[in-house]
Design a protein around this motif. Structure first.
Motif, PDB file in Angstrom:
ATOM      1  N   GLN A   1       4.567 -12.134  34.028  1.00 49.66           N
ATOM      2  CA  GLN A   1       3.188 -11.677  33.878  1.00 49.66           C
ATOM      3  C   GLN A   1       2.916 -11.321  32.423  1.00 49.66           C
ATOM      4  N   LYS A   2       1.786 -11.807  31.893  1.00 48.15           N
ATOM      5  CA  LYS A   2       1.426 -11.507  30.526  1.00 48.15           C
ATOM      6  C   LYS A   2       0.983 -10.068  30.418  1.00 48.15           C
ATOM      7  N   GLU A   3       1.186  -9.469  29.244  1.00 50.39           N
ATOM      8  CA  GLU A   3       0.756  -8.091  29.029  1.00 50.39           C
ATOM      9  C   GLU A   3      -0.759  -7.976  29.056  1.00 50.39           C
ATOM     10  N   VAL A   4      -1.452  -8.985  28.556  1.00 49.17           N
ATOM     11  CA  VAL A   4      -2.911  -8.983  28.511  1.00 49.17           C
ATOM     12  C   VAL A   4      -3.414 -10.273  29.154  1.00 49.17           C
ATOM     13  N   GLU A   5      -4.281 -10.127  30.146  1.00 52.73           N
ATOM     14  CA  GLU A   5      -4.840 -11.278  30.845  1.00 52.73           C
ATOM     15  C   GLU A   5      -6.321 -11.409  30.516  1.00 52.73           C
ATOM     16  N   GLN A   6      -6.725 -12.644  30.235  1.00 54.33           N
ATOM     17  CA  GLN A   6      -8.130 -12.898  29.895  1.00 54.33           C
ATOM     18  C   GLN A   6      -8.495 -14.271  30.430  1.00 54.33           C
ATOM     19  N   ASP A   7      -9.589 -14.368  31.130  1.00 54.58           N
ATOM     20  CA  ASP A   7     -10.046 -15.636  31.691  1.00 54.58           C
ATOM     21  C   ASP A   7     -10.452 -16.563  30.551  1.00 54.58           C
ATOM     22  N   PRO A   8      -9.870 -17.783  30.476  1.00 56.96           N
ATOM     23  CA  PRO A   8     -10.158 -18.663  29.334  1.00 56.96           C
ATOM     24  C   PRO A   8     -11.544 -19.295  29.349  1.00 56.96           C
ATOM     25  N   GLY A   9     -12.249 -19.217  30.511  1.00 57.32           N
ATOM     26  CA  GLY A   9     -13.564 -19.836  30.583  1.00 57.32           C
ATOM     27  C   GLY A   9     -13.442 -21.361  30.672  1.00 57.32           C
ATOM     28  N   ASN A  22     -14.175  -9.743  30.028  1.00 58.23           N
ATOM     29  CA  ASN A  22     -13.239  -8.675  30.347  1.00 58.23           C
ATOM     30  C   ASN A  22     -11.799  -9.099  30.162  1.00 58.23           C
ATOM     31  N   CYS A  23     -10.958  -8.093  30.061  1.00 56.88           N
ATOM     32  CA  CYS A  23      -9.506  -8.274  29.964  1.00 56.88           C
ATOM     33  C   CYS A  23      -8.834  -7.211  30.814  1.00 56.88           C
TER      34      CYS A  23
END
Lengths: 111, 111
Positions: A1-9, A22-23
């Motif tokens: 699991q990544k430390e920071v997740e962000q939807d790439p769009g 959001n993140c």
């Protein structure tokens, strides 16, 4: 699991709409939170910088931090075609620490 | 206030060749970072300097990458020998009180 997740769009919105980004993160030690805007073939440009939880507003931009949920947001009001870019969230545990970035969300604002 | 300066902007080299990037941070900024950004991903920290001392180089591939910061100001990042997977944008950033400002980056293509 990544430390920071962000939807790439990509996230596509019509001009004038509100853009909501959001993140989520897993490290509860993060205290400093940033949002960067990156145009194609350019370096990231700092948009918002916040410490701990709460809201911060700057012009059309509002940043929110909810440390209890490990969730940060960026809202762009009255979006313009010039807002089309990739938006990166970043966070760090202290003002001297390394920044952990999300993967970035591509935003397209259509006229 | 002048921003973070980087050179060159673009570089194309063959695999196994060497390459060097240069960064001049914002005047007075004690902290300097080198990040690697692969297309479609967020920046990944390679090395962080505080003045001319290394704070974090845990993700720097030390068998091929090296970096130095002379007199606590300018910095150079070197790759020797380059591999195809080193193709990326190399970003330099500097900060004083936690807010990191980025340069335009050097786009490296290894063929």
């Amino acid at each position: 699991q990544k430390e920071v997740e962000q939807d790439p769009g990509p996230l596509s919105v019509p001009e004038g709409a509100i853009v909501s980004l959001n993140c989520t993160y897993s490290n509860s030690a993060f205290q400093y939170f940033m949002w960067y805007r990156q145009y194609s073939r350019k370096g990231p440009e700092l948009l918002m910088y916040t410490y701990s939880s709460g809201n911060k507003e700057d012009g059309r931009f509002t940043a929110q931090v909810d440390k209890s949920s490990k969730y940060i947001s960026l809202f762009i009001r009255d979006s313009q075609p010039s807002d089309s870019a990739t938006y990166l969230c970043a966070m760090t545990t202290d003002s001297w620490g390394k920044f952990q970035f999300g993967a970035g969300t591509q935003v397209v604002v259509t006229p | 206030e002048a921003g973070v300066a980087q050179s060159p902007r673009y570089k194309i080299i063959e695999k196994r060749q060497s390459v060097a990037f240069w960064c001049n941070p914002i005047s007075g900024h004690a902290t300097l970072y080198w990040y690697q950004q692969i297309l479609g991903q967020g920046p990944k920290l390679l090395i962080q300097f505080q003045n001319n001392g290394v704070v974090d180089d845990s993700q720097l591939p030390k068998d091929r990458f090296s970096a130095e910061r002379l007199k606590g100001v300018d910095s150079t990042l070197k790759i020797q020998p380059a591999k195809l997977e080193d193709s990326a944008v190399y970003l330099c950033a500097s900060s004083l009180l936690g807010e990191a400002f980025f340069g335009q980056g050097t786009r490296l293509t290894v063929v």
